[in-house]
Design an enzyme around this catalytic site. Structure first.
Site, PDB file in Angstrom:
ATOM      1  N   PHE A  86      -8.351   8.669  -3.140  1.00 58.54           N
ATOM      2  CA  PHE A  86      -7.895   7.450  -2.476  1.00 58.54           C
ATOM      3  C   PHE A  86      -6.728   7.763  -1.541  1.00 58.54           C
ATOM      4  CE2 PHE A  86      -4.974   3.904  -2.253  1.00 58.54           C
ATOM      5  CZ  PHE A  86      -5.811   2.855  -1.910  1.00 58.54           C
ATOM      6  N   ASP A 144       9.217  -7.367  -4.658  1.00 59.24           N
ATOM      7  CA  ASP A 144       7.855  -6.859  -4.764  1.00 59.24           C
ATOM      8  C   ASP A 144       7.156  -7.638  -5.876  1.00 59.24           C
ATOM      9  OD1 ASP A 144       5.618  -5.120  -4.495  1.00 59.24           O
ATOM     10  OD2 ASP A 144       6.342  -3.976  -6.209  1.00 59.24           O
ATOM     11  N   ASP A 179       9.884  -1.732  -7.754  1.00 62.01           N
ATOM     12  CA  ASP A 179       9.746  -0.685  -8.771  1.00 62.01           C
ATOM     13  C   ASP A 179       9.039   0.557  -8.275  1.00 62.01           C
ATOM     14  OD1 ASP A 179       7.166  -1.954  -8.571  1.00 62.01           O
ATOM     15  OD2 ASP A 179       6.643  -1.015 -10.481  1.00 62.01           O
ATOM     16  N   THR A 185       3.822  -6.381  -7.777  1.00 64.53           N
ATOM     17  CA  THR A 185       3.250  -5.539  -8.812  1.00 64.53           C
ATOM     18  C   THR A 185       4.308  -4.647  -9.445  1.00 64.53           C
ATOM     19  OG1 THR A 185       1.166  -5.525  -7.609  1.00 64.53           O
ATOM     20  CG2 THR A 185       1.459  -3.844  -9.318  1.00 64.53           C
ATOM     21  N   GLU A 244      -6.494   2.976 -12.763  1.00 62.78           N
ATOM     22  CA  GLU A 244      -7.526   3.926 -13.160  1.00 62.78           C
ATOM     23  C   GLU A 244      -7.644   4.007 -14.673  1.00 62.78           C
ATOM     24  OE1 GLU A 244      -7.024   7.728 -11.368  1.00 62.78           O
ATOM     25  OE2 GLU A 244      -8.343   7.178  -9.710  1.00 62.78           O
TER      26      GLU A 244
END
Length: 1277
Positions: A701, A544, A994, A546, A660
């Site tokens: 979201f 992955d 992660d 990010t 955020e």
């Protein structure tokens, strides 16, 4: 906020008078946002990693209220009951519930339009693969359809547990995690242990030995090895289960305040029932799943920490419905009815309705607190129990990750089969020899000692007949007796030895200080003990991006506001911005650089469109989120008190997403500080002036819409909808309002491309005003959707689509997610080691490419093949064109895709280790000197490729490329890519991630590694190994993986050799004693041989031996290739070992035989000599392979020989045994010692010569590196 309205207004909020009317379909409400188009956009854009936008954590709905009037006054609550779609993988048709497997949790969803799907038709076929794979789906983690239907709700009567439990008999709150009880332990544990076929084999052997005609060994001695293994395992399992019982007892006996007889009284957790009202105080743990009724805050807000549930330390907000919160706050007794869904594992969803005082109000996931969570920053909460005990979501999700089996153990079973065949051949030889011998001497059986038919002894037995069964049966009994004698040819001790060795290896893995992450305080974790050696055979690494390659710590870097780019000019620290903006009241925990030009624009006293857009831009960043502000008085402020009207306050933001938090902190740095949030309003400090915004609704979201919106009312009664989201979902819902707006949109899109090329994560920000009529329609539709018990999520998305249209573009943001330390170096080392590193991410293509370049996975000289298809035909054409252009040949058959593990033994040039490594190709290229290839493919293309007959083309092209980047991929697609390699090659795969969206990939791969990152512990809990940073993967594979593979490979071969040489020695003896299956060794010597005499050295060497130092292995990554080439363990080595074993057994048997052929030595003395000789031989054999001698190794090797002598002395000192005093007579003779020495030298001489010649003339990579180490040590000395 429109341009004709001032930003701030002193007028207070006033309610809007609404007239209730029935609204039909959504068509016509918004000219460019019909639901059908939204569904199409969902299908095109659902292949997305949610982390790109708001992190991978769950987002929680807020209870937002306002007063309005219908026929009578009614209160509308906010979008708190929206069905959360964070991990949604598919939207099947409405008439059927579709079970969608995802990681260790199963999520359910339905859709009323078959065109809406995330992975399209590919999900169904890939799901079949995942369901068939034990690595992905364990039976215990699948759950039934939990979607709520009108005719099957769970009824909870508030404060009436008797009525609640009378009809339905819900489970109590007592939990049980233990596997056994006192009564079931023995049968259940034995049943589990005998799942191993080898145990059944030895049980059958022990049973045969109990029969009188087959009693080769003593009946007790024959049971000892199996009983020892069973007892050791049972004791371990029993101790572990006792700890579970103790933990369960402590948990069940904890106490909580329960409403009884009008007052709260302490009650044990295990006695709490569904329907009871429970009160929890600050820092206490929630005992069961409860719907909030009220809190110490009059607005009904509460903060919880879910670390025990999902590992996330961020505080999360939960809300009590205002109807019940006000009643609880006023200390009124609450009665009502909750209709909720049946228990299920989905911790991110809760669908229910509350019937209270004649009103029906919706309940969602934001209204429930789950067992195991802790109450924080809230004095107390009161809730009603809806799920208790084993039905709580925490207990339903407590299943362990699926177990995996090592590749080497699979190969070991193949060799075990060969040994079984060899064993049967020896038994057949003995049986055939017995039959022929009996036929030849059938007239002499009365006089021959072993097979005679009559007793020739004085006493009552004299003249009586033996139990002679005839030649046929005696031959058959001889076959069975041979199996008993040769039983250890299948080494039962190997299983327990491997378990102990893996346990020891794991201990050193965990204790490796070089894999300790000081930043997070996390050390390496071994969550699976079965696949340590697989770490040394990895060929593909799927990562992955990010949080795995990057830190997942977001920093606000760039902003595009009204078509103008900011962030590239001179930046100043946020704490120095008061020079531009004036005094500051708020101090952030981190310093954020701000653009002085943008800061000046925000403080201009003008009403220009640009300034208005900038204000609305940062107001959206401050308001459109779920972040919780936490205030602290800052005593360390550096600001002079004379310059401030109020003390500076430190503010910390607790958010469920790093994105955020970064956006809200950036807004604060520019003067828009969110410092108060309740269920109905938020307060933002806009450059020193407090701006209260009434929150009328919140659409959080989700992975289908890929955007978030909030409906707010400004002090001047203007109602706005503020929206932020991914560019793919935002640009299509913007208003078409003239040439100037087109220019702004084009400029913003250009800035987005620029940000992505720099590796930044992007979001688009937009807003629009809502008219009173639109607000009324939206609220009516929202109330209908939020109170629906079926398809609530779909209806809420339709409601959101009504207001998320005709938006005014405000700008875009660019957030930086930095690479972790050591990532480029780690990837380069893995590539030099011969591994292919593939990145599977949900980020944009430009962002993934930029990160690929920065981590040195991509290089500028690579030929990039980009596959971005929108149909099956287009994807097929793109693949075919790329294969034709670069000369990639199609695979002729599936068999050709399998690699020959024993071929191509390359060599390492120690003097030049920086030379790039060309990955082995299955498909040749037209130009061997062409630049390396890099394949970049998006998730939309994978929709068609993984479903249709294009998998082979993708496989051929991908494996011909040095680098593969998959962008915009969904979790299930990640697992599909891993399965593509696993199903078509024999290469080992490793997946590392992660987040919760990486669970499918981690469990699909042969080895799964979780990163202890910012996104909870879902990946860690589903992984086989866990660590703090990606860079530790280099040491894990190149060092520990290499060591463990070499150790276990030698361990298995040595165990086969050790037992085979002993059995062959017995075989030669039987051939020389008329095939009688008698033994010269005592029963106890045969039993102790593999259990005591030779087991300890095997374990010690398997844990501690190192063929090379860690520095050498890290310096020369190519040495890792010995693992995936199977240099330490393969079929060729097995047969070479067996040939060597055959020679050694012949020497072992015949040298003593010829030495003592003319002597009067008895059979038991001969057996004693063979016992000592074979123990010394196998230990010296093991010593020849040891590369790292330490004190404990010497003690184990030579100590085992002394232990053998000690045991022999004890056994030979017992008068009842036939070998009484034999060792004492033998030890006096020099011939005895010379014979043992001669056996050792002659037996091992061929092995020594072969090793010497091989290392001199055909040295392997490891031999060369080892010599280099030795020479370096000599030069140093």
């Amino acid at each position: 906020m429109s341009s004709d309205q001032p930003l701030l207004s002193s007028s207070g909020p006033s309610p809007v008078q609404l007239t209730h009317r029935k609204v039909g379909s959504l068509s016509g409400l918004c000219s460019n946002a019909s639901f059908s188009s939204s569904i199409f956009d969902d299908a095109q854009s659902s292949n997305l990693d949610d982390k790109e936008y708001f992190g991978d954590s769950s987002l929680h709905e807020k209870s937002l209220e306002h007063c309005s009037s219908l026929a009578t006054t009614r209160q509308f609550q906010s979008a708190e009951s929206q069905f959360f779609q964070q991990f949604r993988l598919a939207c099947p048709t409405r008439d059927r519930g579709h079970l969608v497997s995802w990681g260790a949790m199963e999520l359910h969803d339905v859709d009323n339009n078959s065109a809406s799907f995330e992975i399209s038709r590919a999900s169904s076929r890939l799901q079949d693969k995942l369901n068939k794979s034990q690595r992905i789906r364990h039976k215990s983690v699948q759950f039934d359809d939990a979607l709520l239907h009108e005719d099957n709700p769970r009824l909870i009567y508030i404060n009436d547990p008797g009525r609640t439990n009378d009809k339905y008999e819900f489970t109590g709150n007592e939990i049980r995690t233990s596997k056994y009880t006192f009564i079931t332990f023995l049968p259940k544990n034995l049943f589990i242990q005998f799942h191993r076929v080898a145990y059944l084999y030895f049980l059958a052997i022990a049973a045969l030995n109990q029969l009188p005609p087959l009693a080769v060994f003593g009946r007790t001695a024959s049971l000892f090895p199996l009983l020892l293994v069973l007892c050791v395992t049972a004791i371990k399992d029993g101790y572990e289960d006792w700890r579970r019982h103790r933990s369960d007892r402590n948990e069940n006996n904890r106490e909580a305040l329960v409403l009884q007889s009008g007052e709260f009284q302490l009650k044990k957790w295990k006695k709490i029932q569904a329907g009871e009202v429970v009160k929890i105080h600050a820092n206490e743990t929630i005992p069961c799943d409860m719907v909030l009724l009220g809190t110490s805050d009059s607005s009904g807000i509460a903060y919880i920490q879910t670390m025990n549930l999902d590992g996330e330390s961020n505080l999360k907000t939960r809300y009590a419905r205002q109807e019940t919160a006000s009643a609880v706050f006023d200390e009124c007794t609450i009665f009502g009815l909750i209709r909720c869904e049946q228990p299920n594992r989905n911790i991110y969803e809760f669908t229910a309705n509350l019937e209270f005082k004649g009103h029906k109000v919706p309940l969602s996931q934001s209204n429930i607190v789950l067992r195991g969570c802790q109450l924080k920053n809230t004095d107390w909460i009161i809730g009603v129990v809806v799920y208790a005990g084993q039905e709580t979501k925490a207990m339903l999700n407590s299943a362990a990750s699926p177990s995996k089996r090592s590749r080497l153990e699979t190969y070991m079973n193949r060799e075990t089969m060969w040994l079984s065949i060899f064993l049967l051949v020896m038994c057949l030889v003995v049986a055939l020899g017995t039959g022929l011998w009996l036929i030849r001497h059938k007239h002499q059986l009365d006089t021959l000692p072993y097979y005679r038919k009559r007793y020739f002894t004085n006493g009552p037995q004299n003249g009586k007949r033996y139990k002679y069964y005839g030649i046929t049966m005696e031959t058959f009994f001889s076959f069975l007796s041979s199996i008993i004698v040769f039983q250890i040819m299948i080494p039962i001790s190997l299983y327990i030895t491997m378990e102990l060795v893996r346990l020891g290896q794991s201990y050193f893995l965990i204790g490796d200080k070089n894999m300790f992450d000081a930043g997070s305080g996390s050390r390496f974790q071994c969550r699976s003990l079965n696949i340590n050696e697989d770490l040394g055979q990895i060929r593909y690494v799927f990562s992955d991006k990010t949080g795995t390659l990057t830190e997942n710590k977001m920093e606000f870097r760039r902003a595009s506001v009204y078509g103008k780019n900011y962030g590239s000019s001179v930046l100043i620290p946020g704490d120095k911005s008061e020079a531009v903006s004036g005094r500051r009241r708020w101090k952030l925990n981190s310093v954020i650089a701000v653009d002085s030009e943008l800061l000046i624009l925000l403080h201009k006293h003008s009403i220009s469109d640009e300034r208005t857009a900038a204000h609305e831009f940062f107001l959206t960043l401050a308001a459109c989120n779920t972040v919780i502000p936490i205030l602290h008085h800052d005593t360390s402020s550096t600001y002079p008190s004379s310059e401030l009207n109020e003390d500076v306050k430190a503010i910390d933001y607790q958010g469920e997403s790093p994105d955020e938090q970064a956006l809200v902190s950036a807004a604060s740095a520019y003067g828009y500080t969110l410092f108060e949030r309740t269920s109905g309003h938020i307060v933002v400090d806009v450059n020193g002036e407090k701006l209260r915004l009434d929150v009328l609704g919140l659409h959080e979201f989700d992975s289908v819409r890929k955007r978030m919106s909030v409906v707010i009312r400004l002090p001047n009664n203007v109602v706005k909808v503020l929206v932020k989201g991914a560019d793919t979902s935002m640009l299509s819902i913007l208003a078409n309002a003239g040439v100037s707006n087109d220019d702004i949109q084009h400029a913003t899109e250009s800035h987005l491309s620029e940000y992505s090329s720099q590796g930044l994560r992007t979001l688009v920000v937009a807003a629009r005003d809502l008219s009173d009529e639109e607000l009324e329609q939206w609220q009516c539709r929202y109330e209908d959707a939020s109170t629906s018990l079926t398809d609530r999520g779909i209806k809420l998305r339709q409601t959101a689509a009504f207001i998320e249209c005709n938006l005014k573009l405000l700008g875009a943001t660019g957030i930086e997610d930095k690479l972790q330390d050591g990532v480029p170096e780690a990837i380069e080392s893995l590539r030099q080691a011969g591994m292919k590193v593939w990145i599977l991410t949900g980020d944009k293509q430009e962002t993934a490419i930029s990160v690929g370049l920065s981590c040195k996975l991509l290089t500028t000289d690579m030929q990039k093949i980009i596959i971005n298809g929108t149909s099956e035909i287009e994807c097929g054409n793109l693949l075919a064109d790329a294969m034709a252009k670069y000369g990639v040949k199609s695979s002729c058959s599936h068999q050709n895709l399998k690699q020959d593990k024993n071929a191509g033994h390359g060599h390492v040039e120690i003097c030049n280790v920086t030379k790039s490594v060309d990955m082995p190709q299955w498909n040749s290229k037209a130009d061997a000197n062409s630049a390396p290839l890099a394949l970049i493919i998006d998730g939309n293309s994978l929709v068609y490729i993984l479903e249709k007959d294009l998998e082979s083309e993708l496989f051929d092209l991908a494996t011909s490329c040095r680098v593969v980047l998959c962008c915009r991929v969904a979790p299930l697609q990640k697992a599909g890519i891993v399965d593509l390699i696993k199903s078509r090659t024999d290469d080992m795969t490793l997946a590392i991630g992660d987040g919760a969206n990486d669970v499918s990939m981690i469990q699909m791969a042969d080895v799964g590694v979780g990163i202890c990152g910012q996104e909870g512990r879902q990946a860690v809990m589903a992984s086989d190994f866990a660590m703090g940073q990606f860079q530790f993967l280099k040491r894990l594979l190149l060092v520990h993986g290499h060591w463990n593979y070499q150790r276990v490979g030698h361990l298995v071969l040595y165990n086969f050799y050790r037992n085979a040489v002993f059995v062959l020695m017995l075989f030669w003896y039987i051939l020389c004693t008329a095939f009688s299956t008698t033994s010269a060794l005592t029963d106890w010597s045969s039993v102790f041989y593999s259990v005591i005499y030779t087991s300890i050295p095997t374990i010690i060497v398997g844990i501690l031996d190192k063929d090379l130092s860690d520095k050498t292995l890290l310096l020369y990554p190519k040495l890792y290739g010995a693992g995936y080439r199977c240099d330490a363990y393969n079929l060729q080595l097995f047969w070479i070992t067996m040939i060597d074993t055959l020679w050694q057994s012949l020497v072992l048997f015949y040298i003593p035989l010829f030495t003592y052929k003319d002597s009067s030595i008895d059979i038991w003395s001969m057996g004693s000599l063979w016992t000592i000789a074979v123990v010394i031989l196998v230990n010296v054999h093991l010593a020849m392979d040891i590369q790292r001698w330490v004190l404990i190794t010497h003690v184990a090797i030579w100590g085992s020989i002394f232990i053998t002598y000690g045991c022999m002395v004890v056994i030979d000192s017992i008068p009842v045994f036939p070998n009484y005093w034999t060792i004492y007579h033998l030890a006096k003779s020099p011939t005895y010692w010379i014979t043992i020495l001669l056996i050792t030298i002659v037996a091992l001489l061929p092995r020594f010569i072969c090793k010497f010649v091989y290392q001199i003339f055909w040295p392997s990579d490891i031999h060369i590196a080892r010599e280099a180490e030795i020479l370096k040590k000599r030069d140093f000395l």
